[in-house]
Design a protein around this motif. Sequence first.
Motif, PDB file in Angstrom:
ATOM      1  N   SER A   1      -5.994  -2.004  -0.388  1.00 18.30           N
ATOM      2  CA  SER A   1      -4.664  -2.027  -0.975  1.00 18.30           C
ATOM      3  C   SER A   1      -4.677  -0.978  -2.084  1.00 18.30           C
ATOM      4  O   SER A   1      -5.448  -1.081  -3.027  1.00 18.30           O
ATOM      5  CB  SER A   1      -4.374  -3.410  -1.548  1.00 18.30           C
ATOM      6  OG  SER A   1      -3.102  -3.426  -2.145  1.00 18.30           O
ATOM      7  N   PRO A   2      -3.851   0.065  -1.971  1.00 20.94           N
ATOM      8  CA  PRO A   2      -3.953   1.168  -2.909  1.00 20.94           C
ATOM      9  C   PRO A   2      -3.547   0.837  -4.343  1.00 20.94           C
ATOM     10  O   PRO A   2      -4.119   1.362  -5.269  1.00 20.94           O
ATOM     11  CB  PRO A   2      -3.045   2.243  -2.321  1.00 20.94           C
ATOM     12  CG  PRO A   2      -2.117   1.504  -1.431  1.00 20.94           C
ATOM     13  CD  PRO A   2      -2.847   0.293  -0.962  1.00 20.94           C
ATOM     14  N   MET A   3      -2.568  -0.035  -4.536  1.00 17.15           N
ATOM     15  CA  MET A   3      -2.071  -0.281  -5.889  1.00 17.15           C
ATOM     16  C   MET A   3      -2.020  -1.779  -6.178  1.00 17.15           C
ATOM     17  O   MET A   3      -1.731  -2.587  -5.316  1.00 17.15           O
ATOM     18  CB  MET A   3      -0.671   0.315  -6.057  1.00 17.15           C
ATOM     19  CG  MET A   3      -0.614   1.818  -5.822  1.00 17.15           C
ATOM     20  SD  MET A   3      -1.681   2.794  -6.892  1.00 17.15           S
ATOM     21  CE  MET A   3      -0.791   2.699  -8.413  1.00 17.15           C
TER      22      MET A   3
ATOM     23  N   GLY B   1      -0.293  -4.977  -7.830  1.00 16.53           N
ATOM     24  CA  GLY B   1       1.075  -5.396  -8.098  1.00 16.53           C
ATOM     25  C   GLY B   1       1.187  -6.897  -7.983  1.00 16.53           C
ATOM     26  O   GLY B   1       0.221  -7.578  -7.652  1.00 16.53           O
TER      27      GLY B   1
ATOM     28  N   THR C   1      -0.074  -8.439  -4.757  1.00 20.68           N
ATOM     29  CA  THR C   1      -1.391  -8.042  -4.279  1.00 20.68           C
ATOM     30  C   THR C   1      -2.188  -9.269  -3.853  1.00 20.68           C
ATOM     31  O   THR C   1      -2.312 -10.226  -4.609  1.00 20.68           O
ATOM     32  CB  THR C   1      -2.167  -7.279  -5.368  1.00 20.68           C
ATOM     33  OG1 THR C   1      -1.420  -6.145  -5.751  1.00 20.68           O
ATOM     34  CG2 THR C   1      -3.535  -6.847  -4.876  1.00 20.68           C
TER      35      THR C   1
ATOM     36  N   LEU D   1      -9.979  -2.344  -4.925  1.00 19.74           N
ATOM     37  CA  LEU D   1      -8.712  -1.618  -4.860  1.00 19.74           C
ATOM     38  C   LEU D   1      -8.932  -0.157  -5.235  1.00 19.74           C
ATOM     39  O   LEU D   1      -9.825   0.164  -6.010  1.00 19.74           O
ATOM     40  CB  LEU D   1      -7.696  -2.240  -5.827  1.00 19.74           C
ATOM     41  CG  LEU D   1      -7.336  -3.697  -5.574  1.00 19.74           C
ATOM     42  CD1 LEU D   1      -6.461  -4.222  -6.697  1.00 19.74           C
ATOM     43  CD2 LEU D   1      -6.646  -3.847  -4.235  1.00 19.74           C
ATOM     44  N   SER D   2      -8.101   0.710  -4.711  1.00 15.85           N
ATOM     45  CA  SER D   2      -8.213   2.129  -5.067  1.00 15.85           C
ATOM     46  C   SER D   2      -7.393   2.462  -6.311  1.00 15.85           C
ATOM     47  O   SER D   2      -7.421   3.590  -6.780  1.00 15.85           O
ATOM     48  CB  SER D   2      -7.771   3.005  -3.899  1.00 15.85           C
ATOM     49  OG  SER D   2      -6.396   2.821  -3.630  1.00 15.85           O
ATOM     50  N   ASP D   3      -6.690   1.492  -6.865  1.00 12.14           N
ATOM     51  CA  ASP D   3      -5.834   1.690  -8.038  1.00 12.14           C
ATOM     52  C   ASP D   3      -6.677   2.040  -9.267  1.00 12.14           C
ATOM     53  O   ASP D   3      -7.504   1.241  -9.706  1.00 12.14           O
ATOM     54  CB  ASP D   3      -5.040   0.415  -8.299  1.00 12.14           C
ATOM     55  CG  ASP D   3      -3.982   0.562  -9.364  1.00 12.14           C
ATOM     56  OD1 ASP D   3      -4.126   1.433 -10.249  1.00 12.14           O
ATOM     57  OD2 ASP D   3      -3.014  -0.204  -9.326  1.00 12.14           O
TER      58      ASP D   3
ATOM     59  N   SER E   1      -5.944   2.042 -12.297  1.00 14.55           N
ATOM     60  CA  SER E   1      -5.667   1.223 -13.480  1.00 14.55           C
ATOM     61  C   SER E   1      -6.564  -0.016 -13.543  1.00 14.55           C
ATOM     62  O   SER E   1      -6.712  -0.632 -14.591  1.00 14.55           O
ATOM     63  CB  SER E   1      -4.193   0.801 -13.524  1.00 14.55           C
ATOM     64  OG  SER E   1      -3.913  -0.189 -12.557  1.00 14.55           O
TER      65      SER E   1
ATOM     66  N   HIS F   1     -13.021   1.716  -7.322  1.00 15.85           N
ATOM     67  CA  HIS F   1     -11.883   2.438  -6.742  1.00 15.85           C
ATOM     68  C   HIS F   1     -12.233   3.103  -5.406  1.00 15.85           C
ATOM     69  O   HIS F   1     -11.766   4.180  -5.107  1.00 15.85           O
ATOM     70  CB  HIS F   1     -11.317   3.468  -7.727  1.00 15.85           C
ATOM     71  CG  HIS F   1     -11.121   2.909  -9.088  1.00 15.85           C
ATOM     72  ND1 HIS F   1     -11.760   3.406 -10.174  1.00 15.85           N
ATOM     73  CD2 HIS F   1     -10.396   1.863  -9.538  1.00 15.85           C
ATOM     74  CE1 HIS F   1     -11.431   2.707 -11.246  1.00 15.85           C
ATOM     75  NE2 HIS F   1     -10.599   1.763 -10.875  1.00 15.85           N
TER      76      HIS F   1
ATOM     77  N   HIS G   1      -6.770  -4.840 -15.798  1.00 15.75           N
ATOM     78  CA  HIS G   1      -6.257  -3.482 -15.618  1.00 15.75           C
ATOM     79  C   HIS G   1      -5.463  -3.020 -16.831  1.00 15.75           C
ATOM     80  O   HIS G   1      -5.117  -3.810 -17.698  1.00 15.75           O
ATOM     81  CB  HIS G   1      -5.381  -3.413 -14.355  1.00 15.75           C
ATOM     82  CG  HIS G   1      -4.173  -4.303 -14.413  1.00 15.75           C
ATOM     83  ND1 HIS G   1      -2.931  -3.847 -14.759  1.00 15.75           N
ATOM     84  CD2 HIS G   1      -4.045  -5.627 -14.185  1.00 15.75           C
ATOM     85  CE1 HIS G   1      -2.072  -4.851 -14.739  1.00 15.75           C
ATOM     86  NE2 HIS G   1      -2.721  -5.942 -14.386  1.00 15.75           N
TER      87      HIS G   1
ATOM     88  N   ASP H   1      -2.009  -1.550 -18.358  1.00 14.87           N
ATOM     89  CA  ASP H   1      -0.594  -1.696 -18.049  1.00 14.87           C
ATOM     90  C   ASP H   1       0.177  -0.928 -19.118  1.00 14.87           C
ATOM     91  O   ASP H   1      -0.014  -1.166 -20.314  1.00 14.87           O
ATOM     92  CB  ASP H   1      -0.220  -3.179 -18.084  1.00 14.87           C
ATOM     93  CG  ASP H   1       1.245  -3.423 -17.809  1.00 14.87           C
ATOM     94  OD1 ASP H   1       1.848  -2.632 -17.075  1.00 14.87           O
ATOM     95  OD2 ASP H   1       1.775  -4.423 -18.329  1.00 14.87           O
TER      96      ASP H   1
END
Length: 113
Positions: free
Chosen positions: A6-8, A10, A13, A33-35, A37, A62, A88, A90
Amino acid sequence: MSAVCSPMLGPATAIPVTATAGTGSMTAHWTDLSDPSVLTYRIAAIPNYGAPTTWLTVAATHTCKTLTTTITGLSKGMNYEIWVDAVHTDTTYGTSNITRETMIGRSLAVTVL
């Protein structure tokens, strides 16, 4: 466990989490996750009808690869679920804060050996 990335991060998620029972322990597996943040993950074993064990911290990489950690000191014969939170950054109104997205992943209950 196959890596489904899951790239981001949210509110919706949900990452797959599996748990493998050991003697007085459980090993958790989840997809990173690749996010960028996401700083770290918080992992705990939650017993049926009880408070969580000590939370462990695992660094995010990531990479969309499977991360693994082992939780020890669990009670033999007891069922536990693994919960995964993401810590993360924000940015709100131009200010960057550290926050936690709770339970982005959860395993099925597994009985400790």
